[in-house]
Design an enzyme around this catalytic site. Structure first.
Site, short mmCIF file in Angstrom:
data_model
loop_
_atom_site.label_atom_id
_atom_site.label_comp_id
_atom_site.label_asym_id
_atom_site.label_seq_id
_atom_site.Cartn_x
_atom_site.Cartn_y
_atom_site.Cartn_z
N THR A 57 13.06 27.20 15.78
CA THR A 57 12.76 25.77 15.85
C THR A 57 13.33 25.24 17.16
O THR A 57 14.53 25.33 17.39
CB THR A 57 13.37 25.02 14.65
OG1 THR A 57 13.00 25.68 13.44
CG2 THR A 57 12.87 23.59 14.61
N LYS A 76 17.10 34.67 12.25
CA LYS A 76 16.54 33.57 11.47
C LYS A 76 15.27 34.07 10.78
O LYS A 76 14.15 33.82 11.21
CB LYS A 76 16.24 32.38 12.39
CG LYS A 76 16.24 31.04 11.66
CD LYS A 76 16.36 29.88 12.63
CE LYS A 76 16.51 28.57 11.88
NZ LYS A 76 16.65 27.42 12.79
N GLU A 89 29.11 28.85 8.52
CA GLU A 89 28.23 27.92 9.23
C GLU A 89 28.06 26.67 8.39
O GLU A 89 28.76 26.47 7.39
CB GLU A 89 26.87 28.57 9.50
CG GLU A 89 26.12 29.02 8.25
CD GLU A 89 24.86 29.82 8.55
OE1 GLU A 89 24.61 30.12 9.74
OE2 GLU A 89 24.14 30.14 7.60
#
Length: 269
Positions: free
Chosen positions: A28, A140, A173
Site C-alpha cells: 500500500t 505483507k 508492531e
C-alpha cells in the site's frame, strides 16, 4: 477504481487463490502530487514477497507502468497493489496455476492522519497475539486475519492504535504500523524475524536513523520496556510518522525522535 490484469473491472474469479487461500502478497503506497512515494521500495517489497512465497510473477514492467499511470493526476491518495498466484485447481497445490493475478486500486488518503501528527495518538495493548513463523515474518502476505481481529478488538476501546505482541510476549508492531521508541539517545524497534511486517517506512526510518546522532537497536523487548521509554512513534508508508502521546497509562511528551524523522519521512527520496 480497480485494474485487474490491465483491465478496468471490479470482479475477480471465485477460483482465484487470493480468495481461496490468501495466496499472494500486497503493498500500500502513498500518492503525492501524482507520484508514488518510495516506488522502488514498494516494488522490491513485492519482489521479495513473491520470492519467499514461490509465486512466479514476471510482469514487473507492466505492473510499474500501471502503478505510475494510476497515480498520475492524483493530488493525494492511496494505491494498493495485490499479487495473487491466480486460478488453478481445487486443492493447495499451485501446479495448475498458469498466470498470476495483479490487482490495483486507488482510494482517498486518510484525513485523520494530519490530526494524529499534530495531537499524537494513544495505544492500547491488544489481546490478540501474532503467531511466530520465520518463513512468513516480514512480508505483507494476504493472510491478514490476525490484523482483522486486532482491529476488531481495538474498535471496542477508545485507543487510536493497538500495541501488538507475538505469541511469546515480545513487542512486535501495531495493527497497521511499525513501532519505534527512544530512551535517552538510543532508539529501539522490534526485531521482525519471527513475526510482524517489515514496513516500507520502517526501512526508510532505519536508513535515516543510521545517519543520525541516535543509536539504533533492533530488539526483542517486553511491554515493560516501553513503559521506561522517553518517547514513542509509529510509522507506515501512508502516515508516515505519528507521535504517541500515551501507551496505556504511560504519558509521553517528548518529541525529539518525531521531530527528526517527520520531515524526512514526509518527503522521502
Amino acid at each position: 477504481m480497480f485494474l485487474i490484469n490491465g483491465r478496468e473491472q471490479d470482479s475477480l474469479a471465485a477460483s482465484d487463490r487470493a480468495t481461496q487461500f490468501g495466496d499472494g502478497c500486497f503493498t500500500t503506497a502513498r500518492i503525492r502530487d501524482g507520484k508514488i512515494c518510495l516506488l522502488p521500495a514498494h516494488l522490491r517489497r513485492l519482489q521479495d514477497a513473491c520470492e519467499k512465497l514461490l509465486l512466479p510473477f514476471s510482469q514487473w514492467t507492466e505492473l510499474q507502468h500501471e502503478m505510475t499511470a494510476m497515480a498520475a493526476g492524483q493530488n493525494s491518495g492511496v494505491l494498493k497493489v495485490i499479487l495473487s498466484r491466480g486460478s488453478g485447481g481445487r486443492g493447495y497445490s499451485p501446479s495448475n496455476c498458469r498466470e498470476a493475478t495483479r490487482i490495483l486500486s486507488v482510494s482517498p488518503y486518510p484525513t485523520h492522519y494530519e490530526r494524529w501528527r499534530t495531537e499524537g495518538i494513544t495505544l492500547a495493548l491488544s489481546p490478540v497475539r501474532l503467531g511466530r513463523n520465520p518463513m512468513l515474518a516480514g512480508i505483507k502476505h494476504l493472510n491478514r486475519l490476525e490484523q482483522v481481529l486486532i482491529r476488531s478488538h481495538l474498535e471496542q476501546t477508545n485507543a487510536d492504535e493497538a500495541l501488538v505482541l507475538d505469541s511469546e510476549g515480545w513487542v512486535t508492531e501495531c495493527c497497521a504500523a511499525n513501532l519505534f521508541w527512544r530512551k535517552e539517545n538510543v532508539v529501539y524497534t522490534p526485531r521482525l524475524d519471527q513475526a510482524g511486517v517489515n514496513g516500507i517506512m520502517r526501512q526508510f526510518c532505519l536508513q535515516s536513523l543510521a545517519q543520525s546522532p541516535f543509536q539504533v537497536v533492533e530488539v526483542y523487548a517486553r511491554e515493560d520496556a516501553l513503559m521506561q521509554a522517553d518517547e514513542m512513534v509509529i510509522c507506515n508508508a501512508l502516515m508516515p510518522v505519528i507521535p504517541v502521546r500515551a501507551c496505556g497509562d504511560k504519558l509521553m511528551f517528548a518529541r525529539s525522535l518525531f521531530d527528526f524523522l517527520a520531515p524526512l519521512c514526509e518527503h522521502p527520496n
